[in-house]
Design an enzyme around this catalytic site. Structure first.
Site, PDB file in Angstrom:
ATOM      1  N   CYS A  12      -7.734  -6.083   1.866  1.00 34.37           N
ATOM      2  CA  CYS A  12      -7.135  -7.276   2.463  1.00 34.37           C
ATOM      3  C   CYS A  12      -6.873  -6.976   3.938  1.00 34.37           C
ATOM      4  O   CYS A  12      -7.082  -5.849   4.416  1.00 34.37           O
ATOM      5  CB  CYS A  12      -5.827  -7.624   1.754  1.00 34.37           C
ATOM      6  SG  CYS A  12      -4.554  -6.346   1.921  1.00 34.37           S
ATOM      7  N   HIS A  40      -2.574   2.627  -1.578  1.00 36.00           N
ATOM      8  CA  HIS A  40      -2.703   3.162  -2.935  1.00 36.00           C
ATOM      9  C   HIS A  40      -4.170   3.285  -3.339  1.00 36.00           C
ATOM     10  O   HIS A  40      -4.644   2.615  -4.246  1.00 36.00           O
ATOM     11  CB  HIS A  40      -1.922   2.297  -3.922  1.00 36.00           C
ATOM     12  CG  HIS A  40      -0.455   2.593  -3.923  1.00 36.00           C
ATOM     13  ND1 HIS A  40       0.498   1.736  -4.425  1.00 36.00           N
ATOM     14  CD2 HIS A  40       0.236   3.684  -3.480  1.00 36.00           C
ATOM     15  CE1 HIS A  40       1.697   2.287  -4.278  1.00 36.00           C
ATOM     16  NE2 HIS A  40       1.554   3.460  -3.713  1.00 36.00           N
ATOM     17  N   HIS A  72       2.880  -0.148   2.956  1.00 36.01           N
ATOM     18  CA  HIS A  72       3.982  -0.661   2.144  1.00 36.01           C
ATOM     19  C   HIS A  72       5.311  -0.661   2.891  1.00 36.01           C
ATOM     20  O   HIS A  72       6.301  -1.190   2.400  1.00 36.01           O
ATOM     21  CB  HIS A  72       4.149   0.173   0.866  1.00 36.01           C
ATOM     22  CG  HIS A  72       3.008   0.041  -0.086  1.00 36.01           C
ATOM     23  ND1 HIS A  72       2.589  -1.163  -0.591  1.00 36.01           N
ATOM     24  CD2 HIS A  72       2.197   0.971  -0.641  1.00 36.01           C
ATOM     25  CE1 HIS A  72       1.573  -0.978  -1.404  1.00 36.01           C
ATOM     26  NE2 HIS A  72       1.309   0.305  -1.462  1.00 36.01           N
ATOM     27  N   CYS A  94       2.237  -3.496   6.665  1.00 33.71           N
ATOM     28  CA  CYS A  94       1.558  -4.785   6.554  1.00 33.71           C
ATOM     29  C   CYS A  94       2.469  -5.880   7.111  1.00 33.71           C
ATOM     30  O   CYS A  94       3.656  -5.931   6.768  1.00 33.71           O
ATOM     31  CB  CYS A  94       1.228  -5.067   5.089  1.00 33.71           C
ATOM     32  SG  CYS A  94       0.642  -6.752   4.793  1.00 33.71           S
ATOM     33  N   GLU A 124       7.152  -0.504  -1.830  1.00 29.67           N
ATOM     34  CA  GLU A 124       7.331  -1.739  -1.062  1.00 29.67           C
ATOM     35  C   GLU A 124       8.641  -2.412  -1.427  1.00 29.67           C
ATOM     36  O   GLU A 124       9.396  -2.873  -0.553  1.00 29.67           O
ATOM     37  CB  GLU A 124       6.170  -2.712  -1.320  1.00 29.67           C
ATOM     38  CG  GLU A 124       6.340  -4.032  -0.586  1.00 29.67           C
ATOM     39  CD  GLU A 124       5.348  -5.101  -1.012  1.00 29.67           C
ATOM     40  OE1 GLU A 124       5.717  -6.289  -1.033  1.00 29.67           O
ATOM     41  OE2 GLU A 124       4.185  -4.748  -1.331  1.00 29.67           O
ATOM     42  N   SER A 217      -1.922   1.473  -7.918  1.00 32.21           N
ATOM     43  CA  SER A 217      -1.914   0.244  -7.118  1.00 32.21           C
ATOM     44  C   SER A 217      -1.373  -0.917  -7.940  1.00 32.21           C
ATOM     45  O   SER A 217      -1.960  -1.309  -8.953  1.00 32.21           O
ATOM     46  CB  SER A 217      -3.336  -0.086  -6.637  1.00 32.21           C
ATOM     47  OG  SER A 217      -3.426  -1.411  -6.159  1.00 32.21           O
ATOM     48  N   ASN A 219      -1.160  -4.165  -7.162  1.00 32.42           N
ATOM     49  CA  ASN A 219      -1.974  -5.389  -7.163  1.00 32.42           C
ATOM     50  C   ASN A 219      -3.233  -5.221  -8.003  1.00 32.42           C
ATOM     51  O   ASN A 219      -3.683  -6.169  -8.649  1.00 32.42           O
ATOM     52  CB  ASN A 219      -2.290  -5.834  -5.729  1.00 32.42           C
ATOM     53  CG  ASN A 219      -3.386  -5.027  -5.068  1.00 32.42           C
ATOM     54  OD1 ASN A 219      -4.569  -5.331  -5.192  1.00 32.42           O
ATOM     55  ND2 ASN A 219      -3.001  -3.991  -4.347  1.00 32.42           N
TER      56      ASN A 219
END
Length: 279
Positions: A12, A40, A72, A94, A124, A217, A219
């Site tokens: 991303c 990650h 994070h 981010c 995070e 990870s 996500n």
């Protein structure tokens, strides 16, 4: 065998940015640390280590010089420690995570009890929570957890950037019944929502789904959960070496997606591995 690859599979914006900053920092510094892994993806972290980026777990472990802040983010306390030591900072946090931190701080300053939808032990989440100072905070990993939140006059709701919108919505419905005023900031990253929608679409079409990304990870793990609910033949893998030939017997359509911290070269390796097994 037909392979359906998710359009947005892989890095991303925030991860691309953090990775670029880390490699540039490695080139411009004679040795540099990152406080926690940049992203990650164990495979990418290993490549950065080869470039001289050393991962440390605590500010006290950082030698004099420069430090990279991971995508994070870090806690407010860690940031104060870094600044107190006058270390050079390469801030690869981010922007979406930074926004969530800012919203947590805002809700705290304005007197809201903060409810954060996320995984309590995730770095995070720990970072975001640290900015909600001088207020009560509750972390809920699922709508059922929100039922335990006590009644409060004012609740402020935010989310880990990689959470699903549906989970946030369900928690919001529960919180509405527990307060007189509810303020919501949708801090879920757009890239997360897009990847999850693509995962649902592919899982509905494929006879087998591969989800590529670090086992650590959040996500990527969530993508695997989403796909598995639709297509039980879903496998979460990190590398092509983990592919097993028996998975593909009698399979005509393979869906492939990847987490936001998965490098493109790992995805291409898996595609080549699937093609080899199908021949």
């Amino acid at each position: 065998m037909t392979i359906l690859l998710a359009r947005s599979a892989g890095f991303c914006f925030g991860v691309k940015r953090a990775t670029r900053m880390a490699f540039e920092a490695a080139e411009s510094h004679d040795g540099i640390c990152s406080l926690g892994p940049i992203i990650h993806s164990p495979q990418l972290v290993e490549k950065l280590e080869e470039k001289g980026v050393v991962v440390v777990d605590a500010v006290a472990d950082i030698p004099e010089g420069a430090v990279i802040i991971r995508s994070h983010g870090v806690t407010s306390g860690e940031l104060r420690e870094i600044n107190a030591r006058n270390l050079e900072v390469v801030d690869a946090t981010c922007p979406f995570v930074k926004s969530a931190q800012d919203h947590a701080a805002l809700l705290s300053r304005e007197g809201y009890v903060v409810v954060l939808v996320g995984e309590g032990e995730h770095p995070e989440v720990q970072g975001i929570l640290s900015y909600a100072e001088n207020t009560e905070v509750f972390v809920v990993g699922a709508p059922a957890d929100a039922e335990a939140i006590p009644r409060r006059k004012r609740l402020g709701l935010i989310a880990q950037t990689t959470q699903s919108f549906e989970t946030l919505r369900q928690v919001a419905d529960i919180c509405l019944k527990k307060c007189q005023e509810l303020r919501i900031f949708n801090t879920i990253c757009d890239a997360t929502s897009v990847r999850q929608e693509e995962a649902r679409d592919i899982a509905g079409k494929a006879e087998l789904v591969l989800v590529i990304g670090g086992f650590n990870s959040a996500n990527t793990t969530r993508l695997a959960q989403i796909c598995r609910e639709i297509q039980p033949r879903t496998y979460h893998i990190e590398t092509a070496e983990q592919l097993q030939s028996e998975w593909f017997k009698g399979i005509g359509i393979v869906g492939i997606t990847a987490g936001a911290s998965t490098p493109r070269w790992l995805i291409e390796d898996v595609i080549r591995g699937v093609e080899t097994l199908s021949n």
